[in-house]
Design a protein around this motif. Structure first.
Motif, PDB file in Angstrom:
ATOM      1  N   ALA A   1       0.828  -1.202   0.000  1.00 52.20           N
ATOM      2  CA  ALA A   1       0.000   0.000   0.000  1.00 52.20           C
ATOM      3  C   ALA A   1       0.865   1.256   0.000  1.00 52.20           C
ATOM      4  O   ALA A   1       0.562   2.238  -0.684  1.00 52.20           O
ATOM      5  CB  ALA A   1      -0.937  -0.004   1.207  1.00 52.20           C
ATOM      6  N   ALA A   2       1.960   1.232   0.745  1.00 52.39           N
ATOM      7  CA  ALA A   2       2.870   2.379   0.783  1.00 52.39           C
ATOM      8  C   ALA A   2       3.504   2.607  -0.584  1.00 52.39           C
ATOM      9  O   ALA A   2       3.629   3.753  -1.037  1.00 52.39           O
ATOM     10  CB  ALA A   2       3.954   2.171   1.838  1.00 52.39           C
ATOM     11  N   ALA A   3       3.881   1.534  -1.262  1.00 50.43           N
ATOM     12  CA  ALA A   3       4.466   1.653  -2.601  1.00 50.43           C
ATOM     13  C   ALA A   3       3.460   2.279  -3.566  1.00 50.43           C
ATOM     14  O   ALA A   3       3.812   3.156  -4.356  1.00 50.43           O
ATOM     15  CB  ALA A   3       4.917   0.287  -3.101  1.00 50.43           C
ATOM     16  N   ALA A   4       2.219   1.844  -3.490  1.00 49.24           N
ATOM     17  CA  ALA A   4       1.179   2.401  -4.367  1.00 49.24           C
ATOM     18  C   ALA A   4       0.926   3.870  -4.038  1.00 49.24           C
ATOM     19  O   ALA A   4       0.853   4.724  -4.932  1.00 49.24           O
ATOM     20  CB  ALA A   4      -0.109   1.594  -4.221  1.00 49.24           C
ATOM     21  N   TRP A   5       0.792   4.176  -2.768  1.00 48.95           N
ATOM     22  CA  TRP A   5       0.467   5.544  -2.342  1.00 48.95           C
ATOM     23  C   TRP A   5       1.575   6.521  -2.723  1.00 48.95           C
ATOM     24  O   TRP A   5       1.314   7.581  -3.274  1.00 48.95           O
ATOM     25  CB  TRP A   5       0.244   5.553  -0.827  1.00 48.95           C
ATOM     26  N   LEU A   6       2.817   6.159  -2.426  1.00 46.43           N
ATOM     27  CA  LEU A   6       3.942   7.039  -2.747  1.00 46.43           C
ATOM     28  C   LEU A   6       4.137   7.162  -4.252  1.00 46.43           C
ATOM     29  O   LEU A   6       4.480   8.237  -4.752  1.00 46.43           O
ATOM     30  CB  LEU A   6       5.212   6.535  -2.075  1.00 46.43           C
ATOM     31  N   SER A   7       3.907   6.098  -4.986  1.00 43.50           N
ATOM     32  CA  SER A   7       4.043   6.151  -6.439  1.00 43.50           C
ATOM     33  C   SER A   7       3.030   7.105  -7.053  1.00 43.50           C
ATOM     34  O   SER A   7       3.346   7.841  -7.992  1.00 43.50           O
ATOM     35  CB  SER A   7       3.846   4.760  -7.043  1.00 43.50           C
ATOM     36  N   ARG A   8       1.827   7.117  -6.519  1.00 40.90           N
ATOM     37  CA  ARG A   8       0.799   8.037  -7.024  1.00 40.90           C
ATOM     38  C   ARG A   8       1.180   9.487  -6.761  1.00 40.90           C
ATOM     39  O   ARG A   8       0.862  10.367  -7.538  1.00 40.90           O
ATOM     40  CB  ARG A   8      -0.557   7.760  -6.376  1.00 40.90           C
ATOM     41  N   ARG A   9       1.852   9.749  -5.663  1.00 41.98           N
ATOM     42  CA  ARG A   9       2.168  11.123  -5.295  1.00 41.98           C
ATOM     43  C   ARG A   9       3.517  11.616  -5.804  1.00 41.98           C
ATOM     44  O   ARG A   9       3.694  12.804  -6.004  1.00 41.98           O
ATOM     45  CB  ARG A   9       2.081  11.274  -3.783  1.00 41.98           C
ATOM     46  N   LEU A  10       4.462  10.730  -5.993  1.00 35.17           N
ATOM     47  CA  LEU A  10       5.814  11.165  -6.321  1.00 35.17           C
ATOM     48  C   LEU A  10       6.238  10.907  -7.762  1.00 35.17           C
ATOM     49  O   LEU A  10       7.285  11.391  -8.176  1.00 35.17           O
ATOM     50  CB  LEU A  10       6.818  10.481  -5.383  1.00 35.17           C
ATOM     51  N   THR A  11       5.454  10.139  -8.500  1.00 33.79           N
ATOM     52  CA  THR A  11       5.830   9.835  -9.876  1.00 33.79           C
ATOM     53  C   THR A  11       4.732  10.294 -10.831  1.00 33.79           C
ATOM     54  O   THR A  11       3.642  10.669 -10.400  1.00 33.79           O
ATOM     55  CB  THR A  11       6.046   8.317 -10.090  1.00 33.79           C
ATOM     56  N   THR A  12       5.025  10.226 -12.094  1.00 34.46           N
ATOM     57  CA  THR A  12       4.018  10.556 -13.107  1.00 34.46           C
ATOM     58  C   THR A  12       3.376   9.295 -13.668  1.00 34.46           C
ATOM     59  O   THR A  12       2.674   9.357 -14.673  1.00 34.46           O
ATOM     60  CB  THR A  12       4.650  11.368 -14.255  1.00 34.46           C
ATOM     61  N   ALA A  13       3.588   8.156 -13.031  1.00 37.04           N
ATOM     62  CA  ALA A  13       3.024   6.893 -13.500  1.00 37.04           C
ATOM     63  C   ALA A  13       1.499   6.942 -13.466  1.00 37.04           C
ATOM     64  O   ALA A  13       0.898   7.440 -12.518  1.00 37.04           O
ATOM     65  CB  ALA A  13       3.529   5.737 -12.637  1.00 37.04           C
ATOM     66  N   THR A  14       0.902   6.407 -14.512  1.00 31.36           N
ATOM     67  CA  THR A  14      -0.562   6.342 -14.588  1.00 31.36           C
ATOM     68  C   THR A  14      -1.053   5.134 -13.798  1.00 31.36           C
ATOM     69  O   THR A  14      -0.266   4.262 -13.412  1.00 31.36           O
ATOM     70  CB  THR A  14      -1.019   6.210 -16.047  1.00 31.36           C
ATOM     71  N   LEU A  15      -2.352   5.074 -13.580  1.00 30.85           N
ATOM     72  CA  LEU A  15      -2.930   3.926 -12.881  1.00 30.85           C
ATOM     73  C   LEU A  15      -2.621   2.638 -13.637  1.00 30.85           C
ATOM     74  O   LEU A  15      -2.315   1.613 -13.036  1.00 30.85           O
ATOM     75  CB  LEU A  15      -4.437   4.096 -12.725  1.00 30.85           C
TER      76      LEU A  15
END
Length: 137
Positions: free
Chosen positions: A72-86
């Motif tokens: 969950a932390a990996a998903a949450w931080l990825s959404r906030r810190l990267t430009t990766a799409t869903l």
């Protein structure tokens, strides 16, 4: 004359000015869709930092339910810190649908709001990511 009648039907010049002002700037910042910004943080850097912090291999994030807070932390931080799409996030997180990423991030949002330990974890992981990605633009 026609212009005067038209403005009168709208409520006068003050009404027109107020509408113009509201159209220029939103009342709340989240009312405007944000374009992805250029960020120096890659998805790999986030996954690596989260894996190191929780002491797990990054490949484990693709396995459902194992370990739940790290994933969950990996998903949450990825959404906030990267430009990766869903869609880009769903594959390494082992999710069959891109919409499921939002469900996974909620598993981090709830503890972040209530548990100081999770807030410290988030801050430490973000600091680790910042150290690893510094000057790599």
């Amino acid at each position: 004359m026609l212009l005067d009648a038209w403005q009168g039907s709208l409520g006068g010049q003050s009404f027109v000015d107020r509408i113009r002002q509201e159209m220029k700037s939103p009342r709340f910042p989240d009312e405007v869709p944000r374009a992805p910004t250029l960020k120096a943080v890659g998805l790999g850097a986030v996954f690596a930092a989260v894996g190191q912090y929780y002491g797990v291999d990054e490949a484990i994030f693709a396995v459902r339910g194992n370990p739940p807070i790290a994933r969950a932390a990996a998903a949450w931080l990825s959404r906030r810190l990267t430009t990766a799409t869903l869609r880009e996030l769903s594959v390494p997180l082992g999710l069959s649908r891109p919409e499921s990423v939002s469900n996974l991030t909620r598993h981090m949002e709830r503890p972040l709001a209530k548990e100081p330990n999770r807030q410290r974890d988030r801050a430490k992981i973000e600091a680790r990511i910042a150290r690893e990605t510094k000057n790599k633009v």
